[in-house]
Each structure stands twice: as structure tokens, then as C-alpha cells.
Design a protein around this motif. Structure first.
Motif, mmCIF file in Angstrom:
data_model
loop_
_atom_site.group_PDB
_atom_site.id
_atom_site.type_symbol
_atom_site.label_atom_id
_atom_site.label_comp_id
_atom_site.label_asym_id
_atom_site.label_seq_id
_atom_site.Cartn_x
_atom_site.Cartn_y
_atom_site.Cartn_z
ATOM 1 N N LEU A 183 36.498 50.646 46.754
ATOM 2 C CA LEU A 183 36.004 49.471 46.039
ATOM 3 C C LEU A 183 34.640 49.706 45.413
ATOM 4 C CD1 LEU A 183 36.947 46.588 48.513
ATOM 5 C CD2 LEU A 183 38.199 47.333 46.485
ATOM 6 N N GLY A 184 33.819 50.551 46.064
ATOM 7 C CA GLY A 184 32.455 50.744 45.597
ATOM 8 C C GLY A 184 31.529 49.711 46.212
ATOM 9 N N SER A 185 30.255 49.853 45.957
ATOM 10 C CA SER A 185 29.260 49.005 46.623
ATOM 11 C C SER A 185 28.944 47.721 45.877
ATOM 12 C CB SER A 185 27.968 49.797 46.830
ATOM 13 O OG SER A 185 27.487 50.288 45.588
ATOM 14 N N GLY A 186 29.151 47.702 44.580
ATOM 15 C CA GLY A 186 28.763 46.538 43.789
ATOM 16 C C GLY A 186 29.804 45.449 43.762
ATOM 17 N N PRO A 187 29.486 44.336 43.097
ATOM 18 C CA PRO A 187 30.469 43.254 42.958
ATOM 19 C C PRO A 187 31.665 43.709 42.122
ATOM 20 C CG PRO A 187 28.543 42.835 41.579
ATOM 21 C CD PRO A 187 28.210 44.014 42.441
ATOM 22 N N LEU A 188 32.824 43.155 42.419
ATOM 23 C CA LEU A 188 34.062 43.523 41.734
ATOM 24 C C LEU A 188 34.246 42.658 40.493
ATOM 25 C CD1 LEU A 188 36.191 43.676 45.005
ATOM 26 C CD2 LEU A 188 35.209 45.618 43.774
ATOM 27 N N LYS A 189 34.899 43.224 39.491
ATOM 28 C CA LYS A 189 35.105 42.496 38.243
ATOM 29 C C LYS A 189 35.994 41.281 38.458
ATOM 30 C CE LYS A 189 37.169 42.959 33.650
ATOM 31 N NZ LYS A 189 37.881 43.863 32.702
ATOM 32 N N ALA A 190 35.590 40.150 37.927
ATOM 33 C CA ALA A 190 36.387 38.922 38.033
ATOM 34 C C ALA A 190 37.341 38.820 36.847
ATOM 35 C CB ALA A 190 35.471 37.713 38.081
ATOM 36 N N PHE A 191 38.628 38.672 37.134
ATOM 37 C CA PHE A 191 39.623 38.463 36.084
ATOM 38 C C PHE A 191 39.924 36.975 35.911
ATOM 39 C CE2 PHE A 191 40.224 42.842 37.269
ATOM 40 C CZ PHE A 191 40.503 43.480 36.073
ATOM 41 N N TYR B 163 52.263 40.846 54.960
ATOM 42 C CA TYR B 163 52.410 40.796 53.504
ATOM 43 C C TYR B 163 51.084 40.367 52.883
ATOM 44 C CZ TYR B 163 52.835 35.733 54.212
ATOM 45 O OH TYR B 163 52.606 34.434 54.584
ATOM 46 N N ALA B 164 50.893 40.722 51.618
ATOM 47 C CA ALA B 164 49.670 40.388 50.891
ATOM 48 C C ALA B 164 49.981 39.389 49.786
ATOM 49 C CB ALA B 164 49.054 41.651 50.286
ATOM 50 N N LEU B 165 49.007 38.559 49.473
ATOM 51 C CA LEU B 165 49.172 37.547 48.429
ATOM 52 C C LEU B 165 48.124 37.737 47.346
ATOM 53 C CD1 LEU B 165 50.383 34.849 47.339
ATOM 54 C CD2 LEU B 165 48.655 33.675 48.730
ATOM 55 N N ASP B 166 48.575 37.791 46.104
ATOM 56 C CA ASP B 166 47.695 37.711 44.933
ATOM 57 C C ASP B 166 47.778 36.261 44.469
ATOM 58 O OD1 ASP B 166 46.714 37.515 42.353
ATOM 59 O OD2 ASP B 166 48.117 38.943 41.481
ATOM 60 N N ASN B 167 46.731 35.520 44.756
ATOM 61 C CA ASN B 167 46.713 34.081 44.489
ATOM 62 C C ASN B 167 46.029 33.812 43.149
ATOM 63 O OD1 ASN B 167 46.919 31.304 44.774
ATOM 64 N ND2 ASN B 167 45.065 31.139 46.023
ATOM 65 N N GLU B 168 46.724 34.148 42.054
ATOM 66 C CA GLU B 168 46.179 33.977 40.701
ATOM 67 C C GLU B 168 44.874 34.751 40.521
ATOM 68 O OE1 GLU B 168 46.659 29.995 38.874
ATOM 69 O OE2 GLU B 168 47.121 29.325 40.916
ATOM 70 N N GLU B 169 44.769 35.898 41.158
ATOM 71 C CA GLU B 169 43.537 36.679 41.142
ATOM 72 C C GLU B 169 43.450 37.635 39.952
ATOM 73 O OE1 GLU B 169 43.001 38.353 45.161
ATOM 74 O OE2 GLU B 169 44.253 36.655 45.800
ATOM 75 N N ARG B 170 44.590 38.024 39.397
ATOM 76 C CA ARG B 170 44.593 38.896 38.212
ATOM 77 C C ARG B 170 44.896 38.104 36.952
ATOM 78 N NH1 ARG B 170 46.191 44.111 36.415
ATOM 79 N NH2 ARG B 170 45.088 44.288 34.420
ATOM 80 N N GLU B 171 45.817 37.147 37.065
ATOM 81 C CA GLU B 171 46.172 36.301 35.925
ATOM 82 C C GLU B 171 46.278 34.858 36.382
ATOM 83 O OE1 GLU B 171 49.255 37.528 33.057
ATOM 84 O OE2 GLU B 171 49.550 39.241 34.376
ATOM 85 N N ASP B 172 45.708 33.971 35.600
ATOM 86 C CA ASP B 172 45.845 32.550 35.902
ATOM 87 C C ASP B 172 47.315 32.154 35.844
ATOM 88 O OD1 ASP B 172 43.172 31.612 36.325
ATOM 89 O OD2 ASP B 172 42.791 31.871 34.188
ATOM 90 N N GLY B 173 47.742 31.379 36.818
ATOM 91 C CA GLY B 173 49.102 30.862 36.816
ATOM 92 C C GLY B 173 50.141 31.810 37.357
ATOM 93 N N VAL B 174 49.726 32.971 37.890
ATOM 94 C CA VAL B 174 50.676 33.953 38.418
ATOM 95 C C VAL B 174 50.343 34.263 39.877
ATOM 96 C CG1 VAL B 174 51.597 36.289 38.221
ATOM 97 C CG2 VAL B 174 51.005 35.006 36.148
ATOM 98 N N ARG B 175 51.356 34.201 40.720
ATOM 99 C CA ARG B 175 51.213 34.583 42.129
ATOM 100 C C ARG B 175 52.148 35.752 42.434
ATOM 101 N NH1 ARG B 175 50.781 29.532 46.463
ATOM 102 N NH2 ARG B 175 48.527 29.746 46.750
ATOM 103 N N CYS B 176 51.672 36.661 43.269
ATOM 104 C CA CYS B 176 52.481 37.810 43.688
ATOM 105 C C CYS B 176 52.404 37.961 45.199
ATOM 106 C CB CYS B 176 51.990 39.099 43.037
ATOM 107 S SG CYS B 176 52.037 39.092 41.249
ATOM 108 N N ILE B 177 53.535 38.290 45.795
ATOM 109 C CA ILE B 177 53.614 38.549 47.235
ATOM 110 C C ILE B 177 54.113 39.969 47.410
ATOM 111 C CG2 ILE B 177 54.715 37.882 49.402
ATOM 112 C CD1 ILE B 177 55.021 35.059 48.195
ATOM 113 N N ALA B 178 53.386 40.777 48.188
ATOM 114 C CA ALA B 178 53.715 42.202 48.285
ATOM 115 C C ALA B 178 53.610 42.700 49.722
ATOM 116 C CB ALA B 178 52.783 43.021 47.399
#
Length: 266
Positions: free
Chosen positions: A169-177, A200-215
């Protein structure tokens, strides 16, 4: 019987070339397990002298099988090794093992299912079965995505030690999508710990607004995470009350793929 050996080549020379190949492959295997190592660490782990390890690494680097990070003084697996490995993934290996379960999930849930692998600090999509709804998710095969804000990325990192995740991840803040992106490494590690506990992991609209992913992860015969499988859908079709049930179903499918690859859960 006629001697087939080429003129001018002794048996000892051939044995020496095989030994060199074995040493080079050993270096690659060691790098693949640790992801990045210094020359001294590689020499120690492979029981080679630093000078021998360096000569072999330089040969591998020229062919693209390893990379050298001069700033950090670390070696890592190169893109060429990934490309060669991808030949197995796409020809009778991982993808063939995963597609029946991916298709079964789409038939049952009618949402898009993806398969991704880890490449450096990104997830690479290697297979997809699209859902059949009018509004459905689509990702180009070969597309890359950040690990920290995608379901497949989180699943790929679920078994990594915290120190290794922090390094990626690195030390700095991560880019906000989006407004939901976890931009703090500490917040991401907390979410990763929760994902591991749930399976399982959840992407709670973290990459795209309105999209959820379960992995969830896919494992090989040694239990090592080699890929992740995800279900992607509009957030409106994955409300909070469905997440747990969908997560269990995606995990069941990924575990079935892992079993085809030789993994047996203890």
C-alpha cells in the motif's frame, strides 16, 4: 547405439547447464514466495554465493523474468514470468477450473462474475462471465485495478502478513476514487481483518459509485491464494441484507475451484 550428443559438448558441460537452470528456477521460486528480497536474502535462502546469485539474477533480469528496484535494493518477479505463468492459467489450468463455477453462479444469481490474479500491487482480471440483466457489470480481460478498493484485490491480500500489505500500500494516503474509498492504510487493514474473519471481502462502492462487489480467494494445492473470484452488481441489487448470503455463495464457488486445483480444506 549412435551418440546423439552434439560435437564439442562434454557430459560435464551439459550437467553444468542443467545445474545453472535449476539454480535460476530456484531463485524464481524463492522470489515468488517472498515477493521482494535483497541479494543477500536471496543468496541465503537459495544457499548460493552472492556472486553466483547476482550473475543468475542479471541473466533473468535481461530476459524480463525478474526486476531490480534500485531505490530499495530489492529484487522481485518480473512481467515475463507472469506472462509465462499466464499460459498455464489460460490453457487448461486456473481458468478452466474456474469457468464451470463462474457459469453456475451467473445462472443462479444472474450477476457478472470475475476472476483476477495478483500482479505486483494490482489485480489483473483474467476471466469473466457476464450477467444477463439489462444493466450489468463489465470488465475487460487483462484490465488492472488497485488492490485496496476492489473486492478481488482485498481477497487477494487476505492471507498476506500485515507488514507485506503495508509495503504494497505504501506509507501515504491512498487515492480516493469515490466518497467510500478507504484512503487510510490503517482503515484498510481493519477492513481486511474483518474480511478474513467472514471469509469474503466487500467492495462497497469504493472503486465506482453505485457498484458493489463481493469476492473471496481461490487457493492452489498448497493452500496458497492464487486468484480471487468476485460477483459484481449495481449496489441496488446487493443491499446490506443480501451481502452475507451472497458472500457465502461466492465463497462456496471459489472453494469448489480450489478443490479442483487440489486444495483440501482442513
Amino acid at each position: 547405439m549412435e551418440n546423439k550428443r552434439r560435437p564439442g559438448r562434454s557430459r560435464s558441460a551439459e550437467v553444468g547447464e542443467v545445474r545453472t537452470l535449476e539454480r535460476g528456477l530456484h531463485l524464481l521460486e524463492t522470489l515468488s514466495e517472498a515477493e521482494t528480497l535483497s541479494l543477500s536474502e536471496l543468496a541465503r535462502k537459495t544457499e548460493l554465493s552472492p556472486s553466483t546469485a547476482y550473475r543468475l539474477l542479471e541473466t533473468l533480469r535481461r530476459r524480463g523474468f525478474v526486476d531490480w528496484d534500485e531505490g530499495k535494493g530489492l529484487w522481485k518477479v518480473g512481467l515475463r514470468a507472469y506472462q509465462v505463468g499466464s499460459a498455464f492459467l489460460t490453457r487448461g489450468g486456473l481458468v478452466d477450473a474456474a469457468l464451470p463455477e463462474m457459469e453456475r453462479l451467473v445462472d443462479e444469481l444472474n450477476e457478472t462474475v470475475n476472476l483476477a490474479v495478483l500482479d505486483g500491487n494490482e489485480a489483473v482480471y483474467i476471466a469473466q462471465v457476464e450477467g444477463r440483466q439489462l444493466i450489468r457489470m463489465f470488465t475487460r480481460i487483462g484490465a488492472r485495478a488497485p488492490l485496496y478498493c476492489t473486492g478481488v484485490g482485498k481477497a487477494l491480500l487476505m492471507e498476506h502478513p500485515e507488514a507485506e500489505v503495508r509495503r504494497i500500500l505504501g506509507s501515504g494516503p491512498l487515492k480516493a476514487f469515490t466518497a467510500h474509498t478507504l484512503t487510510s492504510p490503517t482503515a484498510f487493514l481493519k477492513a481486511l481483518s474483518e474480511a478474513k474473519a467472514k471469509g469474503y471481502a466487500l467492495d462497497n462502492e469504493e472503486r465506482e459509485d453505485g457498484v458493489r462487489c463481493i469476492a473471496t480467494p481461490v487457493r492452489d494445492s498448497r493452500g496458497k491464494v492464487v486468484a480471487s473470484m468476485s460477483l459484481s452488481a449495481p449496489a441496488s441489487r446487493v443491499p446490506d441484507e443480501r451481502v452475507e448470503r451472497l458472500g457465502r455463495r461466492v465463497k462456496q464457488a471459489a472453494d469448489a475451484v480450489s478443490a479442483r486445483l487440489g486444495w483440501a480444506e482442513l
